[in-house]
Design a protein around this motif. Structure first.
Motif, short mmCIF file in Angstrom:
data_model
loop_
_atom_site.label_atom_id
_atom_site.label_comp_id
_atom_site.label_asym_id
_atom_site.label_seq_id
_atom_site.Cartn_x
_atom_site.Cartn_y
_atom_site.Cartn_z
N PHE A 10 -7.91 -43.08 3.49
CA PHE A 10 -7.69 -42.20 4.63
C PHE A 10 -7.09 -40.86 4.22
O PHE A 10 -7.15 -39.90 4.98
CB PHE A 10 -6.76 -42.88 5.64
N GLY A 11 -6.47 -40.80 3.06
CA GLY A 11 -5.89 -39.56 2.58
C GLY A 11 -4.59 -39.19 3.27
O GLY A 11 -4.19 -38.02 3.26
N ILE A 12 -3.93 -40.17 3.88
CA ILE A 12 -2.66 -39.91 4.56
C ILE A 12 -1.63 -40.95 4.14
O ILE A 12 -1.97 -42.00 3.61
CB ILE A 12 -2.83 -39.91 6.10
N SER A 13 -0.36 -40.64 4.43
CA SER A 13 0.71 -41.56 4.05
C SER A 13 0.77 -42.73 5.02
O SER A 13 0.20 -42.71 6.10
CB SER A 13 2.05 -40.82 4.05
N ARG A 14 1.52 -43.74 4.63
CA ARG A 14 1.64 -44.95 5.45
C ARG A 14 2.30 -44.65 6.78
O ARG A 14 1.96 -45.27 7.80
CB ARG A 14 2.42 -46.02 4.70
N LEU A 15 3.22 -43.70 6.79
CA LEU A 15 3.91 -43.36 8.03
C LEU A 15 2.97 -42.68 9.02
O LEU A 15 2.95 -43.02 10.21
CB LEU A 15 5.11 -42.45 7.72
N MET A 16 2.21 -41.73 8.54
CA MET A 16 1.25 -41.04 9.41
C MET A 16 0.12 -41.98 9.82
O MET A 16 -0.39 -41.90 10.93
CB MET A 16 0.68 -39.79 8.72
N PHE A 17 -0.26 -42.88 8.92
CA PHE A 17 -1.29 -43.86 9.26
C PHE A 17 -0.84 -44.72 10.43
O PHE A 17 -1.59 -44.92 11.39
CB PHE A 17 -1.60 -44.75 8.05
N ARG A 18 0.38 -45.18 10.36
CA ARG A 18 0.90 -46.03 11.44
C ARG A 18 0.97 -45.26 12.76
O ARG A 18 0.60 -45.77 13.82
CB ARG A 18 2.27 -46.57 11.06
N LYS A 19 1.44 -44.03 12.68
CA LYS A 19 1.57 -43.22 13.89
C LYS A 19 0.20 -42.95 14.52
O LYS A 19 0.02 -43.14 15.73
CB LYS A 19 2.26 -41.90 13.55
N LEU A 20 -0.76 -42.53 13.70
CA LEU A 20 -2.08 -42.21 14.22
C LEU A 20 -2.82 -43.45 14.69
O LEU A 20 -3.56 -43.40 15.68
CB LEU A 20 -2.90 -41.47 13.15
N ALA A 21 -2.63 -44.57 13.99
CA ALA A 21 -3.28 -45.81 14.40
C ALA A 21 -2.72 -46.30 15.72
O ALA A 21 -3.46 -46.80 16.58
CB ALA A 21 -3.12 -46.88 13.33
N SER A 22 -1.42 -46.15 15.92
CA SER A 22 -0.81 -46.58 17.18
C SER A 22 -1.31 -45.74 18.35
O SER A 22 -1.44 -46.22 19.47
CB SER A 22 0.71 -46.47 17.10
#
Length: 101
Positions: free
Chosen positions: A77-89
């Motif tokens: 995805f090219g993003i960090s785990r924190l941003m992944f969680r935020k965007l996925a939520s």
């Protein structure tokens, strides 16, 4: 958010690696070719040592494309785990759903 200087330094490394990729490949092929004489292979290794350090692809750091965070990145995805969680939520990453059991 990472320091802007760190992000810019990494972008500079990406540009340099792209610029010198052909030269690195050519010198590496000469240096690792066993059929060539030792002197020629050694000269190729010396030339590899004269290239800029930041021109080698191993110097590039995987960073989040949104925040610049250097650790905990998902390559896919090219993003960090924190941003992944935020965007996925928020439902902004297609195909990703929050699990519940």
């Amino acid at each position: 958010m990472a320091k802007l200087s760190s992000v810019n330094k990494n972008e500079k490394r990406k540009r340099m690696a792209k610029k010198y990729a052909a030269k690195w490949a050519r010198l590496k092929a000469i240096a690792s070719d066993e059929s060539k004489p030792f002197d020629e292979r050694f000269a190729a290794r010396l030339k590899m040592g004269t290239l800029p350090r930041n021109s080698h692809p191993t110097r590039i750091r995987n960073r989040c494309s949104l925040t610049g965070r250097a650790r905990g990145n998902y390559r896919k995805f090219g993003i960090s785990r924190l941003m992944f969680r935020k965007l996925a939520s928020e439902g902004l990453i297609p195909g990703v759903t929050k699990s519940s059991w």
